[in-house]
Write a protein that holds these residues in place. Structure first.
Motif, PDB file in Angstrom:
ATOM      1  N   ASP A   1      75.342  78.476  33.062  1.00  0.00           N
ATOM      2  CA  ASP A   1      74.603  77.443  32.318  1.00  0.00           C
ATOM      3  C   ASP A   1      75.532  76.684  31.385  1.00  0.00           C
ATOM      4  OD1 ASP A   1      74.981  79.670  30.720  1.00  0.00           O
ATOM      5  OD2 ASP A   1      73.116  79.352  29.592  1.00  0.00           O
TER       6      ASP A   1
ATOM      7  N   TYR B   1      71.408  74.526  34.128  1.00  0.00           N
ATOM      8  CA  TYR B   1      72.086  75.250  35.205  1.00  0.00           C
ATOM      9  C   TYR B   1      72.404  74.201  36.250  1.00  0.00           C
ATOM     10  CZ  TYR B   1      70.790  79.644  33.056  1.00  0.00           C
ATOM     11  OH  TYR B   1      70.668  80.694  32.184  1.00  0.00           O
TER      12      TYR B   1
ATOM     13  N   HIS C   1      66.117  90.478  31.231  1.00  0.00           N
ATOM     14  CA  HIS C   1      65.750  89.389  32.134  1.00  0.00           C
ATOM     15  C   HIS C   1      66.999  88.796  32.785  1.00  0.00           C
ATOM     16  CE1 HIS C   1      66.339  87.747  28.079  1.00  0.00           C
ATOM     17  NE2 HIS C   1      66.762  86.652  28.658  1.00  0.00           N
TER      18      HIS C   1
ATOM     19  N   ARG D   1      78.008  83.327  34.186  1.00  0.00           N
ATOM     20  CA  ARG D   1      76.849  82.545  33.786  1.00  0.00           C
ATOM     21  C   ARG D   1      77.209  81.087  33.956  1.00  0.00           C
ATOM     22  NH1 ARG D   1      75.711  82.640  27.566  1.00  0.00           N
ATOM     23  NH2 ARG D   1      74.869  80.646  28.203  1.00  0.00           N
TER      24      ARG D   1
ATOM     25  N   TYR E   1      72.226  83.677  35.794  1.00  0.00           N
ATOM     26  CA  TYR E   1      72.535  84.402  34.567  1.00  0.00           C
ATOM     27  C   TYR E   1      72.193  85.877  34.830  1.00  0.00           C
ATOM     28  CZ  TYR E   1      73.157  84.924  29.515  1.00  0.00           C
ATOM     29  OH  TYR E   1      73.620  85.281  28.278  1.00  0.00           O
TER      30      TYR E   1
ATOM     31  N   TYR F   1      60.400  74.803  29.570  1.00  0.00           N
ATOM     32  CA  TYR F   1      61.035  74.371  30.834  1.00  0.00           C
ATOM     33  C   TYR F   1      60.707  72.910  31.137  1.00  0.00           C
ATOM     34  CZ  TYR F   1      62.006  79.314  31.638  1.00  0.00           C
ATOM     35  OH  TYR F   1      62.475  80.602  31.520  1.00  0.00           O
TER      36      TYR F   1
ATOM     37  N   TRP G   1      65.074  80.856  19.243  1.00  0.00           N
ATOM     38  CA  TRP G   1      64.884  82.267  18.899  1.00  0.00           C
ATOM     39  C   TRP G   1      64.354  82.352  17.485  1.00  0.00           C
ATOM     40  CZ3 TRP G   1      69.236  81.103  22.050  1.00  0.00           C
ATOM     41  CH2 TRP G   1      69.280  81.783  23.285  1.00  0.00           C
TER      42      TRP G   1
ATOM     43  N   VAL H   1      68.302  85.187  35.330  1.00  0.00           N
ATOM     44  CA  VAL H   1      67.980  83.927  36.012  1.00  0.00           C
ATOM     45  C   VAL H   1      68.611  84.001  37.396  1.00  0.00           C
ATOM     46  CG1 VAL H   1      68.249  81.415  36.045  1.00  0.00           C
ATOM     47  CG2 VAL H   1      67.913  82.608  33.872  1.00  0.00           C
TER      48      VAL H   1
ATOM     49  N   HIS I   1      70.172  90.732  31.346  1.00  0.00           N
ATOM     50  CA  HIS I   1      70.643  91.026  29.996  1.00  0.00           C
ATOM     51  C   HIS I   1      69.444  91.123  29.065  1.00  0.00           C
ATOM     52  CE1 HIS I   1      69.840  86.751  29.989  1.00  0.00           C
ATOM     53  NE2 HIS I   1      69.633  86.889  28.692  1.00  0.00           N
TER      54      HIS I   1
HETATM   55  C1  LIG Z   1      73.006  81.636  25.540  1.00  0.00           C
HETATM   56  C2  LIG Z   1      71.962  82.566  26.107  1.00  0.00           C
HETATM   57  C3  LIG Z   1      71.075  82.108  27.084  1.00  0.00           C
HETATM   58  C4  LIG Z   1      70.113  82.972  27.592  1.00  0.00           C
HETATM   59  N1  LIG Z   1      69.284  82.466  28.542  1.00  0.00           N
HETATM   60  C5  LIG Z   1      68.523  83.110  29.416  1.00  0.00           C
HETATM   61  O1  LIG Z   1      68.325  84.288  29.388  1.00  0.00           O
HETATM   62  C6  LIG Z   1      67.910  82.212  30.493  1.00  0.00           C
HETATM   63  C7  LIG Z   1      66.432  82.122  30.410  1.00  0.00           C
HETATM   64  C8  LIG Z   1      65.941  80.980  31.321  1.00  0.00           C
HETATM   65  O2  LIG Z   1      66.573  79.889  31.313  1.00  0.00           O
HETATM   66  O3  LIG Z   1      64.957  81.185  32.042  1.00  0.00           O
HETATM   67  N2  LIG Z   1      70.000  84.256  27.174  1.00  0.00           N
HETATM   68  C9  LIG Z   1      70.891  84.691  26.214  1.00  0.00           C
HETATM   69  C10 LIG Z   1      70.794  86.088  25.768  1.00  0.00           C
HETATM   70  C11 LIG Z   1      71.876  83.866  25.676  1.00  0.00           C
HETATM   71 BR1  LIG Z   1      73.087  84.515  24.373  1.00  0.00          BR
END
Ligand SMILES: Cc1cc(NC(=O)CCC(=O)O)nc(C)c1Br
Ligand SMILES: [Fe+3]
Length: 248
Positions: free
Chosen positions: A81, A135, A207, A79, A142, A161, A222, A209, A145
């Motif tokens: 990001d 990113y 989902h 990942r 990503y 976004y 969240w 990325v 997950h």
């Molecule tokens: C830290 C963390 C980030 C994300 N981000 C995304 O799924 C990206 C969605 C997007 O940017 O479009 N998901 C999880 C389960 C965790 Br943990």
């Protein structure tokens, strides 16, 4: 996706506030996913983007943690990001703080407004801090997950976004959701400026990325369901899980 008329009044005083909440309720009940465009309006969207760019230029983003790639079974950067947690009251994050209270207004409004006073049968009573993610754009991505696979209390993921002039063909960075139960359908969401996305955080919405080739910014919140979070608190919870979320 729905387009929001841009005005500068606080969210809950807007004339279309009730419609917005009804749209969220309907889309979440029907699809488990909801997209709203022009959520803050251009001006306010730009002030949030400026704060995020300022944070990035201050070098305060941390690399997202490495996650074991089951396929190759070695610890690989899967990942790309970079993230920073913000609660929105910091001096440098006032506009992000305004965004957060507007998202709270529509999520809590939708939670109250539904006939049985619940959004998707949840009782939302809290949320994490805002996770500002970038990113870097050298193909960073990503992997597919689920945000909340094990009932940790999170019920709704809200992602705002910030990417102006985003060309999905050139820049990639598509968010692809694989809604459970819709076997051959996917929801492809472009990470467009001033767009907000809501989706159920659990196994209904795996989902990913896709690789991004231009710097891609997003702010994620969240929301917790009181009962599920209470229950999770009682069960043994790995410290790392709790670490990955920061609650104000
Ligand atoms: C830290 C963390 C980030 C994300 N981000 C995304 O799924 C990206 C969605 C997007 O940017 O479009 N998901 C999880 C389960 C965790 Br943990
Ligand atoms: Fe996610």
């Amino acid at each position: 996706s729905h387009s929001v008329q841009s005005t500068n009044v606080p969210m809950s005083q807007r004339s279309d506030y009730v419609d917005l909440c009804r749209n969220i309720i309907r889309d979440m009940d029907l699809y488990g996913v909801c997209v709203l465009d022009n959520f803050l309006g251009y001006q306010r969207g730009m002030t949030v983007l400026d704060e995020v760019l300022n944070l990035y230029n201050m070098g305060v983003f941390k690399d997202g943690q490495l996650v074991r790639n089951k396929a190759s079974n070695n610890l690989k950067t899967i990942r790309g990001d970079q993230i920073i947690w913000v609660d929105g009251r910091e001096d440098c994050c006032k506009q992000i703080g305004q965004l957060i209270s507007d998202v709270d207004a529509v999520v809590m409004g939708s939670n109250k407004m539904n006939d049985n006073g619940k959004l998707g049968n949840y009782t939302i009573n809290g949320r994490t801090k805002a996770m500002v993610a970038c990113y870097p754009g050298h193909g960073s991505h990503y992997v597919k997950h689920v945000d909340n696979p094990n009932k940790d209390g999170r019920c709704i993921t809200a992602i705002y976004y910030l990417n102006k002039d985003w060309d999905i063909k050139e820049n990639g960075g598509l968010l692809r959701i694989f809604p459970e139960g819709w076997s051959d359908q996917v929801a492809d969401i472009e990470p467009l400026f001033d767009r907000i996305l809501f989706f159920w955080s659990d196994r209904r919405n795996p989902h990913e990325v896709q690789p991004a080739f231009k710097t891609r910014y997003a702010i994620t919140l969240w929301y917790f369901d009181g009962n599920e979070k209470e229950e999770a608190g009682r069960r043994f919870q790995h410290a790392s899980d709790l670490n990955s979320m920061q609650v104000p």
